[in-house]
Scaffold this active site. Structure first.
Site, mmCIF file in Angstrom:
data_model
loop_
_atom_site.group_PDB
_atom_site.id
_atom_site.type_symbol
_atom_site.label_atom_id
_atom_site.label_comp_id
_atom_site.label_asym_id
_atom_site.label_seq_id
_atom_site.Cartn_x
_atom_site.Cartn_y
_atom_site.Cartn_z
ATOM 1 N N ALA A 66 10.163 -4.738 3.268
ATOM 2 C CA ALA A 66 10.230 -6.190 3.353
ATOM 3 C C ALA A 66 9.302 -6.751 2.286
ATOM 4 C CB ALA A 66 9.793 -6.643 4.738
ATOM 5 N N GLY A 109 11.036 -1.711 5.636
ATOM 6 C CA GLY A 109 12.334 -2.343 5.833
ATOM 7 C C GLY A 109 13.446 -1.679 5.030
ATOM 8 N N GLU A 112 14.507 1.141 7.085
ATOM 9 C CA GLU A 112 15.175 0.578 8.268
ATOM 10 C C GLU A 112 16.574 0.067 7.917
ATOM 11 O OE1 GLU A 112 11.599 -1.812 8.868
ATOM 12 O OE2 GLU A 112 11.582 -1.147 10.953
ATOM 13 N N GLU A 132 4.228 0.847 7.343
ATOM 14 C CA GLU A 132 3.698 -0.429 7.838
ATOM 15 C C GLU A 132 2.300 -0.298 8.420
ATOM 16 O OE1 GLU A 132 6.768 0.692 8.419
ATOM 17 O OE2 GLU A 132 8.233 -0.930 8.237
HETATM 18 N N1 CO8 Z 1 7.025 -6.422 -1.161
HETATM 19 C C1 CO8 Z 1 6.795 -7.191 -2.250
HETATM 20 N N2 CO8 Z 1 6.636 -6.685 -3.478
HETATM 21 C C2 CO8 Z 1 6.711 -5.351 -3.637
HETATM 22 C C3 CO8 Z 1 6.947 -4.491 -2.552
HETATM 23 C C4 CO8 Z 1 7.116 -5.085 -1.257
HETATM 24 N N3 CO8 Z 1 7.380 -4.356 -0.161
HETATM 25 N N4 CO8 Z 1 6.956 -3.222 -2.996
HETATM 26 C C5 CO8 Z 1 6.736 -3.284 -4.317
HETATM 27 N N5 CO8 Z 1 6.589 -4.556 -4.711
HETATM 28 C C6 CO8 Z 1 6.327 -5.067 -6.073
HETATM 29 C C7 CO8 Z 1 4.901 -4.825 -6.483
HETATM 30 O O1 CO8 Z 1 4.056 -5.825 -5.968
HETATM 31 C C8 CO8 Z 1 5.019 -4.871 -7.988
HETATM 32 O O2 CO8 Z 1 5.117 -6.220 -8.390
HETATM 33 P P1 CO8 Z 1 4.125 -6.800 -9.576
HETATM 34 O O3 CO8 Z 1 4.500 -5.966 -10.765
HETATM 35 O O4 CO8 Z 1 4.523 -8.218 -9.655
HETATM 36 O O5 CO8 Z 1 2.751 -6.524 -9.090
HETATM 37 C C9 CO8 Z 1 6.369 -4.232 -8.264
HETATM 38 O O6 CO8 Z 1 7.090 -4.328 -7.017
HETATM 39 C C10 CO8 Z 1 6.286 -2.758 -8.625
HETATM 40 O O7 CO8 Z 1 5.528 -2.093 -7.622
HETATM 41 P P2 CO8 Z 1 4.251 -1.179 -7.943
HETATM 42 O O8 CO8 Z 1 3.588 -1.642 -9.179
HETATM 43 O O9 CO8 Z 1 3.433 -1.098 -6.698
HETATM 44 O O10 CO8 Z 1 4.997 0.217 -8.242
HETATM 45 P P3 CO8 Z 1 4.382 1.680 -8.039
HETATM 46 O O11 CO8 Z 1 5.375 2.595 -8.673
HETATM 47 O O12 CO8 Z 1 2.968 1.727 -8.485
HETATM 48 O O13 CO8 Z 1 4.360 1.917 -6.451
HETATM 49 C C11 CO8 Z 1 5.269 1.861 -4.220
HETATM 50 C C12 CO8 Z 1 5.563 1.987 -5.739
HETATM 51 C C13 CO8 Z 1 4.497 3.086 -3.746
HETATM 52 C C14 CO8 Z 1 6.621 1.807 -3.515
HETATM 53 C C15 CO8 Z 1 4.454 0.588 -3.944
HETATM 54 O O14 CO8 Z 1 5.089 -0.493 -4.582
HETATM 55 C C16 CO8 Z 1 4.316 0.255 -2.484
HETATM 56 O O15 CO8 Z 1 3.548 0.872 -1.777
HETATM 57 N N6 CO8 Z 1 5.082 -0.782 -2.012
HETATM 58 C C17 CO8 Z 1 4.986 -1.258 -0.651
HETATM 59 C C18 CO8 Z 1 5.612 -0.306 0.323
HETATM 60 C C19 CO8 Z 1 5.443 -0.814 1.732
HETATM 61 O O16 CO8 Z 1 4.366 -0.916 2.264
HETATM 62 N N7 CO8 Z 1 6.581 -1.162 2.355
HETATM 63 C C20 CO8 Z 1 6.582 -1.673 3.712
HETATM 64 C C21 CO8 Z 1 6.575 -3.150 3.681
HETATM 65 S S1 CO8 Z 1 6.387 -3.872 5.309
HETATM 66 C C22 CO8 Z 1 7.910 -3.809 5.963
HETATM 67 O O17 CO8 Z 1 8.847 -3.398 5.355
HETATM 68 C C23 CO8 Z 1 8.061 -4.312 7.360
HETATM 69 C C24 CO8 Z 1 9.528 -4.487 7.750
HETATM 70 C C25 CO8 Z 1 9.657 -5.201 9.040
HETATM 71 C C26 CO8 Z 1 9.642 -6.678 8.874
HETATM 72 C C27 CO8 Z 1 10.045 -7.298 10.159
HETATM 73 C C28 CO8 Z 1 9.900 -8.802 10.100
HETATM 74 C C29 CO8 Z 1 10.210 -9.408 11.444
#
Ligand code: CO8
Length: 258
Positions: A66, A109, A112, A132
């Site tokens: 998400a 997400g 999911e 998460e």
């Molecule tokens: N949300 C927003 N932006 C994201 C996300 C995300 N989940 N994942 C990556 N991005 C963005 C980064 O911020 C970055 O943007 P910018 O260049 O502007 O800073 C760009 O994508 C590239 O990402 P990275 O530079 O971090 O790339 P890396 O190769 O270094 O890392 C990873 C890749 C390991 C995947 C890393 O991006 C990461 O850890 N991302 C987050 C993963 C995560 O925690 N996902 C779970 C999110 S919470 C969720 O999904 C809950 C769902 C339920 C919601 C229910 C609501 C009711």
């Protein structure tokens, strides 16, 4: 969907293809993207010319979760009242089979969403996880339930509580995905699978999907009875007559999808 911003939509024969396309954010699932995906799914589902839907992302990411930036400052009340990701439940009402083709990250997400699809085909680069817990929350789009169904309690607990990821080989071993193929073959194989599904009788396909879904929603007893009623009702279709006649006459069936 007119002029979508976050997805690409195309048709390949009887297969509807939806590609998540937010390259700058690893396909993070924003509200805008959710509306476009659910809209596209509903449109394909209503189209009798479509027999299977393929949902995919990019080489680097199916979806990295998400959109954290969009959620970070929300209050509990706001999440509740706006039913933040409630629309994804629309996917559950799609009767046409949906195949997920996953390469790269399928996190939070993203994992999911893949699990909401009917089956997952993974590239050898795929990485699944529910991280998460590292954000001070827990899965909120069905992960705690669907992952437990898919891989069992031990692995689901392990992944949800530690936030560790699973590679494609472990995902296949654990039953999370149906097949693993090399990354450069992913779309070809997924399209082949989707085309095969789309070539069958549409009536039988919708009934069969409904029957398997019941295995995750009811008791065995109810599920068996439900399956039997669906099986019997298939005999009301032209395609059942054609499919069985074709077998007897030793020729390939020509389903009219009715
Ligand atoms: N949300 C927003 N932006 C994201 C996300 C995300 N989940 N994942 C990556 N991005 C963005 C980064 O911020 C970055 O943007 P910018 O260049 O502007 O800073 C760009 O994508 C590239 O990402 P990275 O530079 O971090 O790339 P890396 O190769 O270094 O890392 C990873 C890749 C390991 C995947 C890393 O991006 C990461 O850890 N991302 C987050 C993963 C995560 O925690 N996902 C779970 C999110 S919470 C969720 O999904 C809950 C769902 C339920 C919601 C229910 C609501 C009711």
């Amino acid at each position: 969907v007119t002029d979508p911003h976050y997805i690409l939509v195309e048709t390949r024969g009887r297969v509807g293809v939806i590609t998540l396309h937010r390259p700058g954010a690893l396909n993070a699932l924003s509200i805008g993207m959710m509306h476009e995906v659910v809209d596209a799914l509903r449109t394909f589902d209503a189209d009798e010319g479509i027999g299977c839907i393929l949902l995919t992302g990019s080489e680097r990411a199916f979806a990295a979760g998400a959109d954290i930036k969009e959620m970070a400052e929300r209050s509990a009340t706001e999440m509740f009242l706006r039913d933040w990701f409630g629309d994804w439940e629309g996917l559950n009402r799609v009767r046409t089979p949906v195949v997920a083709a996953v390469a790269g990250y399928a996190l939070g997400g993203g994992c999911e969403l893949a699990m909401m699809c009917d089956t997952i085909i993974a590239a050898d680069t795929a990485i699944f996880g529910q991280p998460e817990i590292n954000l001070g929350v827990l899965p909120g789009m069905g992960g705690s339930q669907r992952l437990a169904h898919a891989v069992g309690k031990a692995k689901a607990m392990d992944m949800v509580l530690t936030g560790r990821t699973m590679d494609a080989a472990e995902a296949e071993r654990s039953g999370l995905v149906s097949r693993v193929v090399s990354a450069d073959q992913l779309l070809d194989v997924a399209l082949e699978v989707a085309t095969t599904i789309a070539s069958k009788s549409r009536v039988a396909t919708l009934l069969a999907k409904d029957a398997v879904k019941a295995a995750f929603e009811t008791t065995l007893e109810q599920g068996l009875r439900y399956e039997r009623r669906l099986f019997e009702s298939a005999f009301a279709s032209e395609d059942q007559k054609e499919g069985m006649a074709a077998f007897v006459e030793k020729r390939p069936p020509e389903f009219r999808h009715r």
